[in-house]
Design a protein around this motif. Sequence first.
Motif, PDB file in Angstrom:
ATOM      1  N   TRP A  81      10.718  58.028  -0.400  1.00 26.66           N
ATOM      2  CA  TRP A  81      11.960  58.486   0.377  1.00 26.66           C
ATOM      3  C   TRP A  81      12.988  57.876  -0.233  1.00 26.66           C
ATOM      4  N   ARG A 127      13.996  59.685  -3.784  1.00 22.39           N
ATOM      5  CA  ARG A 127      14.543  61.242  -3.535  1.00 22.39           C
ATOM      6  C   ARG A 127      14.020  62.187  -4.676  1.00 22.39           C
ATOM      7  N   ARG A 152      11.554  65.061   4.061  1.00 16.37           N
ATOM      8  CA  ARG A 152      12.939  65.112   3.740  1.00 16.37           C
ATOM      9  C   ARG A 152      13.460  66.537   3.312  1.00 16.37           C
TER      10      ARG A 152
END
Length: 156
Positions: A71, A74, A144
């Motif tokens: 997370w 990215r 995400r």
Amino acid sequence: MTGPELDNRAVVRWPAVIRGALLGVALIIPITILSAVLDRAIDDFEDSGWRVLLALLITLAFVPAGAYAAWLAREAPLTNGALGGLGAFVAWLPVRLVIWVTRDDDQGLVTGRDPVLRPAQLFGLLVIATALGMLGGVLASRRRARTDDSGGGATV
């Protein structure tokens, strides 16, 4: 290929991996300490259900370690997640060693009749920590993608 091109292609985000590993260790250490305390308090701890439950909790702690690393990174969620889970395992080993040293049992560390850490167990946990870290990375990347598609600003 020039140096800057190689830097742009680097996918491992070490600060994210370290933070993911620290999260994993923060989850694993209390479970390990609880295991040592219960081992002292319960006469037949080796044959109790506590041992299985605590081992399962320790192994499942690699999932949030990998998810958090992915997370934060990215990019390359599988790579960063795997390294986050693996880092949590490697950081947990000294804690396990300290617990072994402070106990007065006559168990060997990696040798003897009933060692605390068998070499096959270490290798198995390396593989499991890496795989569960990758699972965490996949889960984080899906979350995400879902939040990016919806335009929401949800954070973990």
